[in-house]
Design a protein around this motif. Structure first.
Motif, mmCIF file in Angstrom:
data_model
loop_
_atom_site.group_PDB
_atom_site.id
_atom_site.type_symbol
_atom_site.label_atom_id
_atom_site.label_comp_id
_atom_site.label_asym_id
_atom_site.label_seq_id
_atom_site.Cartn_x
_atom_site.Cartn_y
_atom_site.Cartn_z
ATOM 1 N N LEU A 1 6.420 0.352 -3.655
ATOM 2 C CA LEU A 1 7.580 -0.765 -3.817
ATOM 3 C C LEU A 1 8.296 -0.630 -2.627
ATOM 4 N N LEU B 1 10.285 -8.553 -6.567
ATOM 5 C CA LEU B 1 9.959 -7.506 -5.754
ATOM 6 C C LEU B 1 9.037 -7.995 -4.676
ATOM 7 N N TYR C 1 6.027 -5.623 -2.563
ATOM 8 C CA TYR C 1 5.317 -4.308 -2.327
ATOM 9 C C TYR C 1 4.414 -4.402 -1.105
ATOM 10 N N PHE D 1 2.132 -11.590 -9.781
ATOM 11 C CA PHE D 1 1.887 -11.128 -8.387
ATOM 12 C C PHE D 1 1.723 -12.566 -7.459
ATOM 13 N N GLY D 2 1.946 -12.282 -6.358
ATOM 14 C CA GLY D 2 1.703 -13.154 -5.125
ATOM 15 C C GLY D 2 0.226 -13.048 -4.591
ATOM 16 N N THR D 3 -0.294 -13.924 -4.013
ATOM 17 C CA THR D 3 -1.661 -13.867 -3.602
ATOM 18 C C THR D 3 -1.921 -13.050 -2.236
ATOM 19 N N GLY E 1 -7.261 0.971 0.150
ATOM 20 C CA GLY E 1 -7.753 1.890 -0.949
ATOM 21 C C GLY E 1 -6.655 2.887 -1.751
ATOM 22 N N GLU E 2 -5.596 2.292 -1.718
ATOM 23 C CA GLU E 2 -4.324 2.839 -2.130
ATOM 24 C C GLU E 2 -3.667 1.803 -3.098
ATOM 25 N N GLY E 3 -2.573 2.225 -3.973
ATOM 26 C CA GLY E 3 -2.024 1.458 -5.028
ATOM 27 C C GLY E 3 -0.794 0.949 -4.196
ATOM 28 N N PRO E 4 -0.144 -0.211 -4.573
ATOM 29 C CA PRO E 4 1.021 -0.757 -3.999
ATOM 30 C C PRO E 4 2.116 0.197 -3.991
ATOM 31 N N GLN F 1 0.712 -2.590 0.098
ATOM 32 C CA GLN F 1 -0.542 -1.930 -0.172
ATOM 33 C C GLN F 1 -1.252 -1.873 0.989
ATOM 34 N N ARG G 1 -1.565 -10.480 4.520
ATOM 35 C CA ARG G 1 -2.377 -9.664 5.237
ATOM 36 C C ARG G 1 -2.011 -9.406 6.866
ATOM 37 N N PHE H 1 2.720 -7.793 -0.863
ATOM 38 C CA PHE H 1 2.665 -8.565 -2.222
ATOM 39 C C PHE H 1 4.108 -8.796 -2.507
#
Lengths: 111, 114
Positions: free
Chosen positions: A45, A33, A35, A101-103, A40-43, A37, A106, A88
């Motif tokens: 999909l 998967l 994602y 999850f991956g690191t 200040g928010e959630g990831p 992000q 950015r 991610f």
């Protein structure tokens, strides 16, 4: 806990450029998967991949499920400023509850 | 589809207070909900997994008496940080999923303990 390695860790690109990032694992997964992000928010999909070798697109985004099942790739074509964020990857095996999850990568886009 | 709502989005409270965070799946019934903690510029750290009607499964190193999880229905899970202290300040994110479907995340809760 276990984490997947994402590369690059961060990147600056010019608006309009294509972006490539990858995610690698020491173990195999049967679901990958991706994602995104925003601060200040959630990831959110972006793309889900269920089969080795699968190539799936979502608008300007294309992701591939690596043939070895140990990696996945995400490409963004013709980047725009709103592509800024952290991307991610996540690996999962059916029958298990945990997602690994991956690191994160950015991404910063220069207008 | 697959909307997950998390509330509150931000909490600032005094040390020693207990704080409850709610996570709701709005348009689907979630068989599993997850709670994550995220430190600045880091990835998501899974704290616990909960299934409706059963006890949560906590990850190693996460104190279950400190972080109480209740999964009362197929659309609601709550995380209570008991007797919160400054070191508990963080970004907490929930997610929900149907069996064999990807998990979908809430918008997170920024918890600041003074």
């Amino acid at each position: 806990g276990q984490q997947l390695n994402q590369s690059p860790q961060s990147m600056f690109i010019q608006e309009g450029e294509d972006v490539s990032m990858n995610c690698t694992s020491s173990s195999i997964f049967n679901t990958w998967l991706w994602y995104k992000q925003d601060p200040g928010e959630g990831p959110v999909l972006l793309i889900a991949l269920y089969k080795a070798g699968e190539l799936t697109s979502n608008g300007r985004l294309t992701a591939q499920f690596g043939i070895t099942r140990k990696d996945s790739f995400l490409n963004i074509s013709a980047s725009i400023p709103s592509d800024v964020g952290i991307y991610f990857c996540a690996g999962h095996n059916s029958g298990t509850y945990k997602y690994i999850f991956g690191t994160g990568t950015r991404l910063k886009v220069l207008a | 589809g697959a909307v997950v709502s998390q509330h509150p989005s931000r909490v600032i409270c005094k040390s020693g207070t207990s704080v409850k965070i709610e996570c709701r799946s709005l348009d689907f019934q979630a068989t599993t909900m997850f709670w994550y903690r995220q430190f600045p510029k880091q990835s998501l750290m899974l704290m616990a997994t909960s299934n409706e009607g059963s006890k949560a499964t906590y990850e190693q190193g996460v104190e279950k008496d400190k972080f109480l999880i209740n999964h009362a229905s197929l659309t609601l899970s709550t995380l209570t940080v008991t007797s919160a202290h400054p070191e508990d300040s963080s970004f907490y994110i929930c997610s929900a999923r149907l069996t064999d479907q990807p998990q979908h995340f809430g918008d997170g809760t920024r918890l600041s303990i003074l």
